[in-house]
Design a protein around this motif. Structure first.
Motif, mmCIF file in Angstrom:
data_model
loop_
_atom_site.group_PDB
_atom_site.id
_atom_site.type_symbol
_atom_site.label_atom_id
_atom_site.label_comp_id
_atom_site.label_asym_id
_atom_site.label_seq_id
_atom_site.Cartn_x
_atom_site.Cartn_y
_atom_site.Cartn_z
ATOM 1 N N ASP A 82 0.836 -1.204 0.000
ATOM 2 C CA ASP A 82 0.000 0.000 0.000
ATOM 3 C C ASP A 82 0.871 1.254 0.000
ATOM 4 O OD1 ASP A 82 -2.340 -1.503 -0.008
ATOM 5 O OD2 ASP A 82 -2.535 -1.464 2.174
ATOM 6 N N TYR A 83 1.909 1.238 0.831
ATOM 7 C CA TYR A 83 2.793 2.399 0.890
ATOM 8 C C TYR A 83 3.558 2.561 -0.418
ATOM 9 C CZ TYR A 83 5.355 6.138 3.163
ATOM 10 O OH TYR A 83 5.867 7.368 3.497
ATOM 11 N N GLU A 86 1.284 4.229 -2.716
ATOM 12 C CA GLU A 86 1.126 5.619 -2.290
ATOM 13 C C GLU A 86 2.299 6.482 -2.769
ATOM 14 O OE1 GLU A 86 0.214 7.624 1.950
ATOM 15 O OE2 GLU A 86 -0.129 5.442 1.880
ATOM 16 N N GLY A 90 1.854 9.139 -5.615
ATOM 17 C CA GLY A 90 2.090 10.473 -5.078
ATOM 18 C C GLY A 90 3.140 11.230 -5.864
ATOM 19 N N GLN A 133 4.355 13.577 3.606
ATOM 20 C CA GLN A 133 4.221 12.646 4.738
ATOM 21 C C GLN A 133 4.843 13.260 5.997
ATOM 22 O OE1 GLN A 133 2.574 9.528 4.497
ATOM 23 N NE2 GLN A 133 2.009 10.448 2.553
#
Length: 174
Positions: A82-83, A86, A90, A133
């Motif tokens: 998932d990261y 992201e 992103g 982040q």
């Protein structure tokens, strides 16, 4: 010029650095999964640039094929998928702002396009994390991407990544 470190050596160095500056809300397993996600994100951006593939195509390829494999004995299956998604999404979504922030920190007259594609991917991923982040400590982001730079380059490039991302951090986080 020194030889780049192996991925296993970089992962060991990152584990050491993480012990000192851990992301407080993550377990050691989760931190390792993020490290692998960062490495995979750099590789994905590099692949996108070289092959001209779209973001969702590359993310799907990594999720379907790459995360079942390993690099130099380091299992990508442990990645925080998932990261990873992201970061890659992103960077692509915010690429103009990221490139502006990184370019501001390059030596006068240098353009981002002059840098090696892997170096660009490292800087873009690190800059995205610093800019988007804020819960991830600056020191963690810097350590991670400097150590990843050492997997691909010698010490000079790793210092360059550190200086550029430290400048982006000062601009983004004050």
């Amino acid at each position: 010029m020194t030889e780049p470190n192996s991925v296993a050596a970089v992962m060991a160095q990152l584990a050491e650095a993480q012990a000192a500056r851990a992301e407080p809300s993550l377990t050691s397993r989760q931190r390792r999964a993020r490290t692998i996600a960062r490495l995979a994100a750099v590789q994905a951006l590099y692949q996108m640039e070289l092959a001209g593939e779209g973001v969702e195509t590359v993310i799907t390829e990594f999720q379907t094929h790459r995360f079942d494999a390993d690099i130099e004995g380091e299992a990508l299956a442990e990645a925080d998928e998932d990261y990873f998604g992201e970061i890659v999404r992103g960077v692509i979504t915010s690429q103009r702002a990221i490139d502006t922030a990184v370019t501001k920190r390059l030596a006068s007259g240098w353009r981002l396009e002059r840098l090696d594609a892997t170096l660009r991917a490292l800087l873009r991923c690190g800059a995205w994390e610093l800019m988007e982040q804020p819960a991830t400590p600056k020191e963690v982001v810097l350590d991670e991407y400097v150590e990843l730079a050492k997997a691909f380059f010698d010490e000079a490039e790793a210092r360059f990544v550190n200086a550029a991302l430290d400048g982006v951090a000062r601009d983004a986080r004050g």
